[in-house]
Motif scaffolding. Structure first.
Motif, PDB file in Angstrom:
ATOM      1  N   GLY A  81       0.812  -1.214   0.000  1.00 56.80           N
ATOM      2  CA  GLY A  81       0.000   0.000   0.000  1.00 56.80           C
ATOM      3  C   GLY A  81       0.840   1.256   0.000  1.00 56.80           C
ATOM      4  N   TYR A  82       1.906   1.260   0.795  1.00 58.53           N
ATOM      5  CA  TYR A  82       2.735   2.469   0.886  1.00 58.53           C
ATOM      6  C   TYR A  82       3.508   2.709  -0.406  1.00 58.53           C
ATOM      7  CZ  TYR A  82       5.723   6.083   2.792  1.00 58.53           C
ATOM      8  OH  TYR A  82       6.367   7.280   3.000  1.00 58.53           O
ATOM      9  N   ILE A  83       4.013   1.643  -1.035  1.00 57.67           N
ATOM     10  CA  ILE A  83       4.722   1.807  -2.313  1.00 57.67           C
ATOM     11  C   ILE A  83       3.771   2.324  -3.384  1.00 57.67           C
ATOM     12  CG2 ILE A  83       5.889   0.566  -4.190  1.00 57.67           C
ATOM     13  CD1 ILE A  83       7.184  -1.212  -2.076  1.00 57.67           C
ATOM     14  N   LEU A  84       2.550   1.783  -3.414  1.00 57.41           N
ATOM     15  CA  LEU A  84       1.553   2.260  -4.375  1.00 57.41           C
ATOM     16  C   LEU A  84       1.179   3.715  -4.093  1.00 57.41           C
ATOM     17  CD1 LEU A  84      -0.786  -0.876  -4.538  1.00 57.41           C
ATOM     18  CD2 LEU A  84       0.812  -0.089  -6.303  1.00 57.41           C
ATOM     19  N   PHE A  85       1.121   4.060  -2.822  1.00 56.08           N
ATOM     20  CA  PHE A  85       0.852   5.455  -2.445  1.00 56.08           C
ATOM     21  C   PHE A  85       1.942   6.387  -2.959  1.00 56.08           C
ATOM     22  CE2 PHE A  85       2.442   8.365   0.924  1.00 56.08           C
ATOM     23  CZ  PHE A  85       1.573   9.423   0.691  1.00 56.08           C
ATOM     24  N   GLN A  86       3.205   5.972  -2.816  1.00 60.02           N
ATOM     25  CA  GLN A  86       4.311   6.790  -3.314  1.00 60.02           C
ATOM     26  C   GLN A  86       4.279   6.920  -4.829  1.00 60.02           C
ATOM     27  OE1 GLN A  86       7.349   4.423  -1.204  1.00 60.02           O
ATOM     28  NE2 GLN A  86       8.016   6.317  -0.242  1.00 60.02           N
ATOM     29  N   ALA A  87       3.707   5.909  -5.485  1.00 56.83           N
ATOM     30  CA  ALA A  87       3.565   5.957  -6.947  1.00 56.83           C
ATOM     31  C   ALA A  87       2.285   6.694  -7.354  1.00 56.83           C
ATOM     32  CB  ALA A  87       3.553   4.542  -7.513  1.00 56.83           C
ATOM     33  N   LYS A  88       1.603   7.300  -6.361  1.00 57.91           N
ATOM     34  CA  LYS A  88       0.382   8.078  -6.572  1.00 57.91           C
ATOM     35  C   LYS A  88      -0.788   7.229  -7.076  1.00 57.91           C
ATOM     36  CE  LYS A  88       2.953  12.363  -7.410  1.00 57.91           C
ATOM     37  NZ  LYS A  88       2.880  12.755  -5.992  1.00 57.91           N
ATOM     38  N   GLN A  89      -0.737   5.950  -6.784  1.00 60.16           N
ATOM     39  CA  GLN A  89      -1.866   5.064  -7.085  1.00 60.16           C
ATOM     40  C   GLN A  89      -2.722   4.973  -5.816  1.00 60.16           C
ATOM     41  OE1 GLN A  89      -0.728   1.368  -9.108  1.00 60.16           O
ATOM     42  NE2 GLN A  89       1.222   2.311  -9.695  1.00 60.16           N
ATOM     43  N   TYR A  90      -3.425   6.069  -5.526  1.00 64.24           N
ATOM     44  CA  TYR A  90      -4.035   6.245  -4.215  1.00 64.24           C
ATOM     45  C   TYR A  90      -5.146   5.240  -3.905  1.00 64.24           C
ATOM     46  CZ  TYR A  90      -1.443  10.629  -4.289  1.00 64.24           C
ATOM     47  OH  TYR A  90      -0.454  11.573  -4.359  1.00 64.24           O
ATOM     48  N   ASN A  91      -6.003   4.959  -4.881  1.00 66.36           N
ATOM     49  CA  ASN A  91      -7.112   4.039  -4.614  1.00 66.36           C
ATOM     50  C   ASN A  91      -6.599   2.636  -4.289  1.00 66.36           C
ATOM     51  OD1 ASN A  91      -9.017   6.035  -5.072  1.00 66.36           O
ATOM     52  ND2 ASN A  91      -9.181   5.595  -7.251  1.00 66.36           N
ATOM     53  N   GLU A  92      -5.636   2.157  -5.103  1.00 67.84           N
ATOM     54  CA  GLU A  92      -5.055   0.827  -4.863  1.00 67.84           C
ATOM     55  C   GLU A  92      -4.309   0.797  -3.536  1.00 67.84           C
ATOM     56  OE1 GLU A  92      -4.708   2.678  -7.494  1.00 67.84           O
ATOM     57  OE2 GLU A  92      -5.082   1.560  -9.343  1.00 67.84           O
ATOM     58  N   ALA A  93      -3.625   1.902  -3.236  1.00 70.48           N
ATOM     59  CA  ALA A  93      -2.863   1.980  -1.986  1.00 70.48           C
ATOM     60  C   ALA A  93      -3.785   1.883  -0.777  1.00 70.48           C
ATOM     61  CB  ALA A  93      -2.079   3.287  -1.942  1.00 70.48           C
ATOM     62  N   LYS A  94      -4.866   2.659  -0.804  1.00 68.27           N
ATOM     63  CA  LYS A  94      -5.790   2.649   0.344  1.00 68.27           C
ATOM     64  C   LYS A  94      -6.457   1.277   0.486  1.00 68.27           C
ATOM     65  CE  LYS A  94      -9.161   5.492   2.723  1.00 68.27           C
ATOM     66  NZ  LYS A  94      -9.960   4.385   3.257  1.00 68.27           N
ATOM     67  N   ARG A  95      -6.740   0.621  -0.640  1.00 69.64           N
ATOM     68  CA  ARG A  95      -7.342  -0.699  -0.585  1.00 69.64           C
ATOM     69  C   ARG A  95      -6.429  -1.697   0.133  1.00 69.64           C
ATOM     70  NH1 ARG A  95      -9.181  -0.728  -5.366  1.00 69.64           N
ATOM     71  NH2 ARG A  95      -7.401  -1.648  -6.439  1.00 69.64           N
TER      72      ARG A  95
END
Length: 453
Positions: free
Chosen positions: A177-191
């Motif tokens: 989730g945190y790596i996806l968040f850093q990649a600005k993939q916010y919906n996938e990160a929060k999931r």
């Protein structure tokens, strides 16, 4: 013929004696190793190390003894010495039931990570994935090392392999989730983060990453609540306090931020952790914004003593180095709002020849409308008016502020605007002001104006 028999008997006797010595030696070695292990379990680390050294002195190639000597050092918080022993084992040992390879490599990789040998640690984790292909832990550790090396794509791959083996590994889901968040993939990160929390609501490290996501989404209230829970994880407690303090700073709740930062600093008795330096840096920023400059300088100096190249600390200390000897600038930066207005009125009149008509306190300092005050009483004649802004916040004035001041100057019917700052102006601000009816006055000229008699 008799001599031949005698020689044969001697040879067989030597062989039997050698075999007995070998058997006794190999039989006693595990016993001795077991004794060292028992001493370590009893907390008698120095006695365990002493026994291991005695065995090694007699048999330097007894790598089981080297292993337990390393474990004794680890138990005694002498990690550097333990690492030396483990490196010796790694280079020379043949693993068996007395020296289990999997257990050794797990402990070896942990030591390597602790002392920053990330490439070697990653190699050990990859070896462990071969030795234990069904273990999710090895993939997770490999992902953590790759993430520390800023190899996010590789780390993501390892974390995904981890959850493929263990779908309920909340730490791996949180890391994804945190790596996806850093990649600005916010919906996938929060999931992924929500999934991690649903698997284990008491896995408080997940709340730390969720807080980071919410903070960057400018949901400061939600971020504060997430960081509250993250503090229950000792590993993340200091980080969570620092992150929560930055949320308070964004909301201009500096008192709350200072409380969190002081707590974060107190968690590190030695004061040398990187997170502690960040806590001091943000605390200094709070003091600077609150115009408690001497306290800010104290924090910058403490950071500088630990790390000369930490962010812009050297620049800050240089910027404020004359503060103690320059009472005028010190008063300008640290006085109350009421005193500041009086200082600005005098500065406008003596430095710019402008008499104040109206003064308003602003977050950045104050805004003044005035007229030419050089000759006579301004109330008895119509004179040109001016807009003046005094800045005493720590950030350089941006071009957006210059544009807004110029627009207000025009709408108020002023012939010219003056912006005076103790923190200078950005290049874009200076460029915009060129050939326009607005003058930018930086720190050096402001000091002269404040010192004018």
């Amino acid at each position: 013929m008799e001599s031949v028999w005698i020689m044969l008997i001697v040879a067989v006797s030597v062989l039997i004696i050698g075999l007995l010595v070998f058997i006794l030696k190999n039989f006693s070695s595990p016993k001795k190793a077991e004794s060292i292990s028992k001493l370590i379990k009893q907390g008698k680390n120095q006695a365990a190390a002493k026994l291991a050294k005695q065995i090694i002195a007699k048999d330097p190639k007894n790598y089981t003894a080297h292993y337990y000597l390393g474990k004794a050092y680890m138990a005694d918080n002498r990690g550097e010495l333990a690492l030396m022993e483990f490196k010796t084992i790694n280079e020379n040992a043949l693993f068996d039931s007395n020296l289990p390879e999997v257990q050794f490599r797990k402990e070896f990789s942990t030591l390597l990570m602790k002392f920053g040998h990330n490439d070697e640690a990653l190699r050990e984790c990859l070896l462990l994935t071969k030795l234990e292909p069904g273990s999710s832990e090895n993939y997770f550790n490999a992902g953590r090392i790759a993430e520390q090396q800023n190899r996010k794509d590789i780390a993501l791959g390892f974390y995904k392999k981890c959850v493929a083996i263990d779908k309920r590994n909340e730490k791996a889901h949180a890391s994804i989730g945190y790596i996806l968040f850093q990649a600005k993939q916010y919906n996938e990160a929060k999931r992924e983060l929500d999934l991690a929390i649903s698997i284990n609501p008491e896995s408080y490290s997940c709340y730390y990453y969720l807080g980071k996501l919410l903070k960057d989404s400018k949901d400061y209230g939600g971020a504060v609540k997430a960081f509250d829970k993250a503090q229950r994880d000792n590993e993340f407690k200091q980080k969570a306090l620092i992150e929560r303090s930055t949320c308070y700073m964004m909301a201009n709740r500096l008192d709350n931020a200072q409380i969190d930062l002081q707590r974060a600093i107190e968690l590190d008795k030695d004061g040398s952790k990187s997170d502690t330096l960040y806590a001091r840096y943000f605390l200094a920023a709070c003091y600077e914004k609150s115009r408690k400059i001497e306290k800010a300088i104290e924090q910058w100096q403490l950071i500088y003593n630990k790390n000369h190249s930490f962010r812009d600390v050297t620049q800050k200390l240089t910027e404020y180095k004359d503060l103690q000897s320059n009472d005028n600038m010190k008063d300008y930066l640290t006085c109350s709002d009421a005193e500041f207005i009086e200082i600005c009125k005098i500065a406008a009149l003596k430095g710019l020849g402008i008499a104040a008509q109206q003064v308003d306190v602003k977050k950045y300092g104050c805004e003044m409308l005035g007229v030419d005050g050089k000759d006579g009483d301004w109330r008895n004649m119509r004179k040109q008016s001016f807009l003046i802004r005094f800045y005493r916040n720590p950030d350089p004035v941006e071009d957006s502020a210059v544009r807004e001041a110029l627009d207000k100057s025009k709408s108020a019917g002023c012939g010219k605007a003056f912006l005076l700052s103790s923190a200078e102006f950005t290049r874009s601000a200076i460029s915009f002001a060129e050939n326009r009816p607005i003058e930018l006055i930086g720190k050096e000229k402001l000091e002269k104006i404040l010192s004018a008699k």
